[in-house]
Each structure stands twice: as structure tokens, then as C-alpha cells.
Design a protein around this motif. Structure first.
Motif, mmCIF file in Angstrom:
data_model
loop_
_atom_site.group_PDB
_atom_site.id
_atom_site.type_symbol
_atom_site.label_atom_id
_atom_site.label_comp_id
_atom_site.label_asym_id
_atom_site.label_seq_id
_atom_site.Cartn_x
_atom_site.Cartn_y
_atom_site.Cartn_z
ATOM 1 N N UNK A 125 0.827 -1.198 0.000
ATOM 2 C CA UNK A 125 0.000 0.000 0.000
ATOM 3 C C UNK A 125 0.868 1.257 0.000
ATOM 4 N N UNK A 126 0.490 2.242 -0.769
ATOM 5 C CA UNK A 126 1.242 3.493 -0.774
ATOM 6 C C UNK A 126 0.907 4.316 0.464
ATOM 7 N N UNK A 127 -0.241 4.111 1.032
ATOM 8 C CA UNK A 127 -0.638 4.782 2.257
ATOM 9 C C UNK A 127 -0.854 3.720 3.323
ATOM 10 N N UNK A 128 -0.075 3.796 4.394
ATOM 11 C CA UNK A 128 -0.138 2.737 5.395
ATOM 12 C C UNK A 128 0.262 3.255 6.769
ATOM 13 N N UNK A 147 3.161 6.136 6.341
ATOM 14 C CA UNK A 147 3.795 6.408 5.061
ATOM 15 C C UNK A 147 4.059 7.891 4.856
ATOM 16 N N UNK A 148 3.500 8.740 5.734
ATOM 17 C CA UNK A 148 3.785 10.166 5.688
ATOM 18 C C UNK A 148 5.022 10.549 6.474
ATOM 19 N N UNK A 206 11.430 3.667 16.151
ATOM 20 C CA UNK A 206 10.801 2.889 15.094
ATOM 21 C C UNK A 206 11.270 3.417 13.748
ATOM 22 N N UNK A 207 11.504 2.502 12.818
ATOM 23 C CA UNK A 207 11.936 2.919 11.486
ATOM 24 C C UNK A 207 11.507 1.867 10.477
ATOM 25 N N UNK A 208 11.631 2.212 9.203
ATOM 26 C CA UNK A 208 11.237 1.269 8.147
ATOM 27 C C UNK A 208 12.186 1.376 6.982
ATOM 28 N N UNK A 209 12.582 0.233 6.482
ATOM 29 C CA UNK A 209 13.388 0.160 5.272
ATOM 30 C C UNK A 209 12.429 -0.172 4.132
ATOM 31 N N UNK A 269 -3.837 -0.504 6.127
ATOM 32 C CA UNK A 269 -3.862 0.417 5.009
ATOM 33 C C UNK A 269 -4.371 1.764 5.497
ATOM 34 N N UNK A 270 -3.747 2.838 5.003
ATOM 35 C CA UNK A 270 -4.213 4.165 5.340
ATOM 36 C C UNK A 270 -3.469 4.799 6.504
ATOM 37 N N UNK A 271 -3.738 6.063 6.696
ATOM 38 C CA UNK A 271 -3.131 6.837 7.771
ATOM 39 C C UNK A 271 -4.217 7.516 8.587
#
Length: 125
Positions: free
Chosen positions: A29-32, A53-54, A69-72, A99-101
Motif C-alpha cells: 500500500x502506498x498509504x499505510x 507512510x507520511x 521505530x523505522x522502516x526500510x 492500510x491508510x493513515x
């Protein structure tokens, strides 16, 4: 089919560090929103940290300044760097995603997240 697989848990001494990983598959998902929760024996599952995702993050008061917290995105893996660990950090740690923010920050509310991993145990003594 979304799958979240946690790793990196273990036993550590008070003041030590651990890094948890959550490998996500089938999740594009592009927004998560993604987060880490934990559950100690006899207690409710509680939110620890989340990001979206923002690029926004949210931390529980008890872990601010100690956990990151981080994401690769290339590896589609979520991380939780835990430093200055305390006995009260002992719990099963779960990765969660949806999905979504939300606004203004990614929630630390269990019901917000629809996908869950199986958990990884962290023991601090």
C-alpha cells in the motif's frame, strides 16, 4: 495475502539493547500505518510505537527516548530499536499494519490495525 514476520527478540540484561525486525510481504500500500505492540502476561496488549507512510511517528510515553521505530522501504521491513531496556519492557512484541493513515499521528490503538504478526519474545532481567 499480507504476512508479517517478527524476529530479533531474546533475553537481555537491564540497560541492554535489542533490535526487532518485522518483514512484511504481500503489503504494498502506498498509504499505510505500521506499529509495534507488546503484551506482558496477564496484561492487555499495548501500543509501543508506530509510523506511517507520511513519515510521522508516535511513541508510548514509557518508551520515548529509548525506542526508535523505522522502516526500510526497499526491504519492506519495519524495525524497533530498543535501548536502555528495563524489566518492565519484558513482553511478547507484535508487529501490526494497516492500510491508510490517521490524523495527526499513527495510532497506538490495537483496533486500528488489521494485520498482525505472530510475535517475538523480549525478556529483560
Amino acid at each position: 495475502h499480507v504476512q508479517l514476520v517478527e524476529s530479533g527478540g531474546g533475553s537481555v540484561q537491564v540497560g541492554g539493547s535489542l533490535r526487532l525486525s518485522c518483514a512484511a510481504s504481500g503489503y504494498t500500500y502506498s498509504s499505510y500505518s505500521m506499529g509495534w505492540f507488546r503484551q506482558a502476561p496477564g496484561k492487555e496488549r499495548e501500543g509501543v510505537a508506530a509510523l506511517d507512510s507520511g513519515g510521522r511517528t508516535n511513541y508510548a510515553n514509557g518508551v520515548k527516548g529509548r525506542f526508535t521505530i523505522s522502516k526500510d522501504d526497499a526491504e519492506n521491513t519495519l524495525y524497533l530499536q530498543m535501548n536502555m531496556l528495563k524489566p518492565e519492557d519484558t513482553a511478547m512484541y507484535y508487529c501490526a499494519a494497516t492500510r491508510g493513515m490517521a490524523w495527526p499521528v499513527p495510532p497506538l490503538v490495537r483496533n486500528w490495525y488489521g494485520y498482525w504478526g505472530q510475535g517475538t519474545q523480549v525478556t529483560v532481567s
